[in-house]
Design a protein around this motif. Structure first.
Motif, PDB file in Angstrom:
ATOM      1  N   GLN A  12       0.837  -1.209   0.000  1.00 14.76           N
ATOM      2  CA  GLN A  12       0.000   0.000   0.000  1.00 14.76           C
ATOM      3  C   GLN A  12       0.871   1.258   0.000  1.00 14.76           C
ATOM      4  O   GLN A  12       0.538   2.268  -0.610  1.00 14.76           O
ATOM      5  CB  GLN A  12      -0.900   0.008   1.234  1.00 14.76           C
ATOM      6  N   PHE A  13       1.982   1.165   0.707  1.00 17.02           N
ATOM      7  CA  PHE A  13       2.946   2.276   0.787  1.00 17.02           C
ATOM      8  C   PHE A  13       3.431   2.639  -0.626  1.00 17.02           C
ATOM      9  O   PHE A  13       3.379   3.797  -1.040  1.00 17.02           O
ATOM     10  CB  PHE A  13       4.101   1.806   1.677  1.00 17.02           C
ATOM     11  N   LEU A  14       3.854   1.632  -1.382  1.00 21.24           N
ATOM     12  CA  LEU A  14       4.352   1.880  -2.741  1.00 21.24           C
ATOM     13  C   LEU A  14       3.232   2.376  -3.651  1.00 21.24           C
ATOM     14  O   LEU A  14       3.445   3.235  -4.512  1.00 21.24           O
ATOM     15  CB  LEU A  14       4.984   0.607  -3.306  1.00 21.24           C
ATOM     16  N   LEU A  17       2.731   6.020  -2.999  1.00 18.28           N
ATOM     17  CA  LEU A  17       3.795   6.826  -3.613  1.00 18.28           C
ATOM     18  C   LEU A  17       3.499   7.047  -5.094  1.00 18.28           C
ATOM     19  O   LEU A  17       3.562   8.177  -5.585  1.00 18.28           O
ATOM     20  CB  LEU A  17       5.145   6.119  -3.471  1.00 18.28           C
ATOM     21  N   ARG A  18       3.163   5.960  -5.774  1.00 20.19           N
ATOM     22  CA  ARG A  18       2.894   6.069  -7.221  1.00 20.19           C
ATOM     23  C   ARG A  18       1.718   6.974  -7.487  1.00 20.19           C
ATOM     24  O   ARG A  18       1.750   7.817  -8.366  1.00 20.19           O
ATOM     25  CB  ARG A  18       2.604   4.687  -7.812  1.00 20.19           C
ATOM     26  N   SER A  19       0.654   6.811  -6.695  1.00 20.45           N
ATOM     27  CA  SER A  19      -0.549   7.594  -6.984  1.00 20.45           C
ATOM     28  C   SER A  19      -0.339   9.073  -6.660  1.00 20.45           C
ATOM     29  O   SER A  19      -1.081   9.910  -7.120  1.00 20.45           O
ATOM     30  CB  SER A  19      -1.769   7.020  -6.264  1.00 20.45           C
ATOM     31  N   ARG A  20       0.706   9.400  -5.872  1.00 19.63           N
ATOM     32  CA  ARG A  20       0.990  10.822  -5.597  1.00 19.63           C
ATOM     33  C   ARG A  20       2.107  11.365  -6.473  1.00 19.63           C
ATOM     34  O   ARG A  20       2.691  12.391  -6.163  1.00 19.63           O
ATOM     35  CB  ARG A  20       1.286  11.011  -4.117  1.00 19.63           C
ATOM     36  N   GLY A  21       2.463  10.622  -7.515  1.00 21.73           N
ATOM     37  CA  GLY A  21       3.355  11.200  -8.517  1.00 21.73           C
ATOM     38  C   GLY A  21       4.797  10.739  -8.464  1.00 21.73           C
ATOM     39  O   GLY A  21       5.634  11.247  -9.202  1.00 21.73           O
ATOM     40  N   VAL A  22       5.111   9.797  -7.566  1.00 26.10           N
ATOM     41  CA  VAL A  22       6.480   9.271  -7.555  1.00 26.10           C
ATOM     42  C   VAL A  22       6.520   8.164  -8.598  1.00 26.10           C
ATOM     43  O   VAL A  22       6.019   7.065  -8.386  1.00 26.10           O
ATOM     44  CB  VAL A  22       6.877   8.732  -6.161  1.00 26.10           C
ATOM     45  N   THR A  23       7.095   8.481  -9.766  1.00 26.73           N
ATOM     46  CA  THR A  23       7.009   7.551 -10.898  1.00 26.73           C
ATOM     47  C   THR A  23       8.382   7.039 -11.335  1.00 26.73           C
ATOM     48  O   THR A  23       8.463   6.090 -12.100  1.00 26.73           O
ATOM     49  CB  THR A  23       6.352   8.256 -12.099  1.00 26.73           C
ATOM     50  N   ASP A  24       9.441   7.669 -10.835  1.00 28.85           N
ATOM     51  CA  ASP A  24      10.797   7.270 -11.222  1.00 28.85           C
ATOM     52  C   ASP A  24      11.103   5.884 -10.618  1.00 28.85           C
ATOM     53  O   ASP A  24      11.067   5.708  -9.403  1.00 28.85           O
ATOM     54  CB  ASP A  24      11.765   8.332 -10.685  1.00 28.85           C
ATOM     55  N   SER A  26      13.825   4.116 -10.282  1.00 25.67           N
ATOM     56  CA  SER A  26      14.948   3.929  -9.360  1.00 25.67           C
ATOM     57  C   SER A  26      14.610   4.506  -7.981  1.00 25.67           C
ATOM     58  O   SER A  26      15.021   3.948  -6.954  1.00 25.67           O
ATOM     59  CB  SER A  26      16.229   4.527  -9.929  1.00 25.67           C
ATOM     60  N   VAL A  27      13.833   5.586  -7.947  1.00 27.20           N
ATOM     61  CA  VAL A  27      13.418   6.152  -6.653  1.00 27.20           C
ATOM     62  C   VAL A  27      12.468   5.171  -5.948  1.00 27.20           C
ATOM     63  O   VAL A  27      12.618   4.884  -4.754  1.00 27.20           O
ATOM     64  CB  VAL A  27      12.746   7.535  -6.839  1.00 27.20           C
ATOM     65  N   LEU A  28      11.524   4.621  -6.697  1.00 31.53           N
ATOM     66  CA  LEU A  28      10.588   3.650  -6.094  1.00 31.53           C
ATOM     67  C   LEU A  28      11.343   2.423  -5.582  1.00 31.53           C
ATOM     68  O   LEU A  28      11.057   1.919  -4.488  1.00 31.53           O
ATOM     69  CB  LEU A  28       9.521   3.233  -7.114  1.00 31.53           C
ATOM     70  N   ASN A  29      12.332   1.964  -6.346  1.00 26.86           N
ATOM     71  CA  ASN A  29      13.117   0.801  -5.892  1.00 26.86           C
ATOM     72  C   ASN A  29      13.848   1.105  -4.591  1.00 26.86           C
ATOM     73  O   ASN A  29      13.876   0.276  -3.676  1.00 26.86           O
ATOM     74  CB  ASN A  29      14.143   0.381  -6.954  1.00 26.86           C
ATOM     75  N   ALA A  30      14.441   2.310  -4.525  1.00 23.48           N
ATOM     76  CA  ALA A  30      15.150   2.686  -3.293  1.00 23.48           C
ATOM     77  C   ALA A  30      14.178   2.741  -2.122  1.00 23.48           C
ATOM     78  O   ALA A  30      14.491   2.303  -1.012  1.00 23.48           O
ATOM     79  CB  ALA A  30      15.846   4.028  -3.483  1.00 23.48           C
ATOM     80  N   MET A  31      12.974   3.250  -2.371  1.00 21.44           N
ATOM     81  CA  MET A  31      12.004   3.391  -1.282  1.00 21.44           C
ATOM     82  C   MET A  31      11.406   2.041  -0.886  1.00 21.44           C
ATOM     83  O   MET A  31      10.908   1.875   0.224  1.00 21.44           O
ATOM     84  CB  MET A  31      10.932   4.413  -1.650  1.00 21.44           C
TER      85      MET A  31
END
Ligand code: SAH
Length: 215
Positions: A12-14, A17-24, A26-31
């Motif tokens: 749900q966390f990920l 993030l995606r639904s609020r615009g975090v689409t990169d 490599s950033v998602l992988n780090a998070m």
């Protein structure tokens, strides 16, 4: 929390993030890799996977994860950068940066926060982060210049020493505005002839304060 409940929360966390615009990616992988739960102690620990800021010691806050993601994305990290973060806080943002950079220097005016963040970096074996207690409005002259600078506390204007410590072609992301108002997240790019400014979105951060804290 059971293993299943924890992995459900992380999913749900990920998603948040995606639904609020975090689409990169490599950033998602780090998070996905860096556990926010390790940076939140005490009462609020079981809310670590919610997309909200949470209190940390010294009256400060660990930022909202989607804001951490958007700021990291805005830095356009190359994987080879030397990065300065002003405002270590819990250390979470620095840990995300460390997964995407060559070297991270992070400073906070509260020595307790620096000490506790170092403990987490050591436990996670994040060996490319160095944390110092310092007033970050002066940057870190000994390590300058930087490819990227991220400020996670709001100043009225970009501090001059930080602009001076940015390499040509370098990027700084920071919230500007008065602390009790809505602030703007801006991106400053240093060019051959000066600085370009982009306004990214409204945000709300604790203020950048002068001098060292009491603890
Ligand atoms: N990036 C942090 C959240 C930071 S909250 C995280 O991931 O958890 C903002 C932090 O900026 C606070 O810890 C505060 O102590 C610090 N701060 C405020 N003014 C500062 C200054 N002049 N120099 C260094 N740190 C400062």
């Amino acid at each position: 929390m059971s293993e299943d409940a924890l992995s459900e929360r992380k999913m749900q966390f990920l998603y948040a993030l995606r639904s609020r615009g975090v689409t990169d990616t490599s950033v998602l992988n780090a998070m996905e890799k860096i556990d926010r739960g390790a940076f939140v102690r005490g009462l609020f620990q079981d809310r670590a996977y919610e997309d909200m800021p949470l209190p940390i010691p010294c009256g400060q806050t660990i930022s909202q994860p989607s804001v951490v993601g958007l700021m990291t994305q805005a830095l356009r990290l190359t994987g080879r950068d030397k990065v300065l973060e002003v405002g270590t806080g819990s250390g979470y943002q620095a840990a995300i940066l460390s997964a995407l950079s060559r070297r991270v220097y992070t400073v906070d005016r509260h020595r307790r926060l620096v000490r506790e963040a170092r403990e987490v970096f050591d436990a996670m074996n994040l060996t490319n982060i160095t944390a110092f207690t310092a007033d970050g409005s002066f940057g870190l002259p000994d390590q300058a210049p930087f490819d990227r600078i991220l400020v996670t506390a709001a100043a009225e204007d970009p501090p001059g020493p930080l602009l001076a410590q940015l390499k040509t072609g370098g990027i700084m992301v920071l919230p500007v505005g008065q602390s009790d108002h809505v602030q703007s997240l801006i991106r400053v790019t240093r060019t051959e002839s000066g600085f370009d400014y982009d306004e990214l979105r409204p945000v709300r951060f604790v203020p950048l304060v002068e001098g060292l804290g009491k603890e």
